[in-house]
Design an enzyme around this catalytic site. Sequence first.
Site, PDB file in Angstrom:
ATOM      1  N   THR A 212    -109.726  66.552 -38.720  1.00  0.00           N
ATOM      2  CA  THR A 212    -110.630  67.049 -38.742  1.00  0.00           C
ATOM      3  C   THR A 212    -110.993  66.624 -39.571  1.00  0.00           C
ATOM      4  O   THR A 212    -113.095  66.599 -39.617  1.00  0.00           O
ATOM      5  CB  THR A 212    -110.818  68.545 -39.654  1.00  0.00           C
ATOM      6  N   ASP A 213    -111.266  65.642 -40.209  1.00  0.00           N
ATOM      7  CA  ASP A 213    -111.679  64.993 -41.497  1.00  0.00           C
ATOM      8  C   ASP A 213    -112.400  63.668 -40.384  1.00  0.00           C
ATOM      9  O   ASP A 213    -113.435  63.540 -40.852  1.00  0.00           O
ATOM     10  CB  ASP A 213    -110.918  63.771 -42.042  1.00  0.00           C
ATOM     11  N   LEU A 214    -112.113  63.305 -39.520  1.00  0.00           N
ATOM     12  CA  LEU A 214    -112.198  62.014 -38.649  1.00  0.00           C
ATOM     13  C   LEU A 214    -113.521  62.736 -38.145  1.00  0.00           C
ATOM     14  O   LEU A 214    -115.069  62.401 -37.812  1.00  0.00           O
ATOM     15  CB  LEU A 214    -111.295  61.895 -37.432  1.00  0.00           C
ATOM     16  N   GLY A 217    -116.079  63.247 -39.829  1.00  0.00           N
ATOM     17  CA  GLY A 217    -116.725  61.671 -40.319  1.00  0.00           C
ATOM     18  C   GLY A 217    -118.784  61.160 -38.979  1.00  0.00           C
ATOM     19  O   GLY A 217    -118.998  60.237 -39.325  1.00  0.00           O
TER      20      GLY A 217
END
Length: 441
Positions: A212-214, A217
Amino acid sequence: MLFKVRRCLISPAIFTSRLLFKEKWRNIGVASKKGDVFHCSTSSADGPLVGVRVLDLSRILAGPYCTMILGDLGADIIKVEKPGKGCDSRSWGPPFCGTESAYFLCVNRNKKSVAVNIKTPEGSSIIKQLSKLSDILIENYLPGQLDKMGLGYDHLRVDSPHLIYCSLTGYGQSGPYVKRSGYDIIAAGLGGLMHITGPPDGEPCKVGVAMTDLATGLYAYGSILAAYIHRQKTGRGQHIQCNLLSTQVASLVNIASNYLNADMDAKRYGTAHESIVPYQAFKTSDGYLIVGAGNRKHFEIIAKLLGISSLSKDPRYLDNQKRVANREPLLKMMSDIFLTKTTKQWMKIFDGSGIPYGPINNMKETFSDPQVIHNGMIQEMQHPTAGTIRVPGPAVKFTGSPTVFPTPPPTLGQHTDCVLHDLLGYSHAQVDELRQRGIVQ
């Protein structure tokens, strides 16, 4: 003529930034100390974003991942960190490489570290000055925190109307969760990903890396480039708002469509697929092999390779819809057959078949895979304190504008002196005085 028209639309602030950039500070490479003076070496980078400056106030993963990709393409990344501590991920270990965490090293190449206490008036002033000379600012503070320091978008756009200001939050700039801290695993749970991840009869699982972070980004990266093109047309910057929850919900794709259009809730299938059969990992005598049949022809080939060609004519398995409805007996039969050979043996059998297949590799197998090596996915650099380090390289190749030759992730405050002196015109005495007061490191 088109170029001339677009050039006329560029604001004076942008033109000034470009002029300063090209004449004074094309691209800081590695800071080296000679006596009491720090010098910033130049780079011969030839990436597509050479000439673009990014002021990076983000921490942890989503923001740094975004700015690393921009840096891979030649953008100048000034990473602003807290004196004495730096980005939280610097302490996320073990493992450590020297004094640097392996976690920090993975997403911070091609950046320059400036350690500034932005909560002080002097530190805030430094950020405002850098904003005037930057094209993009990216941050991941809780909504409203930077406003308290006079560094919110509405504050900076007054003197920097050209600035593309990208905010990454957990849940958005407003709403009932606006004050909650945003972390990948929370957004993955709240946004439905963990509900569909894990074995059918087991507990919900997180994905092995912070997807989810990636993904956030990557959304930010694409949105920044779109805003940059928009600014080339209009001369105006804008505020981009990305958040983990919205990214995760948007990334549910077919699972979301199944619910929204057919009122069908999702469940966990392990490595299997809800709507395609067979499409999963099968246990072999010594490991696993992933096999998929996206159409009837694929299934006919798989049945032949497994020695059960008659299955492709079985009324229960004639098409994917029937195979999904009758998945259990089919998958049981296939599983029993896959157990009779090793993964390597099955790989040879499937070689050249046109079927999507592959093993489940551990890290050693992944980074020794011939295609991974051929794609140049291991990037080696010399770090000033950790020595030789290796990280996954850029995923995208360009034929006309190659990614830049990488510089190693910076040590905390490695470039403070050269940025303040060479870019902002601070004297060495002024920098030393700020350092003595704990405002910079």
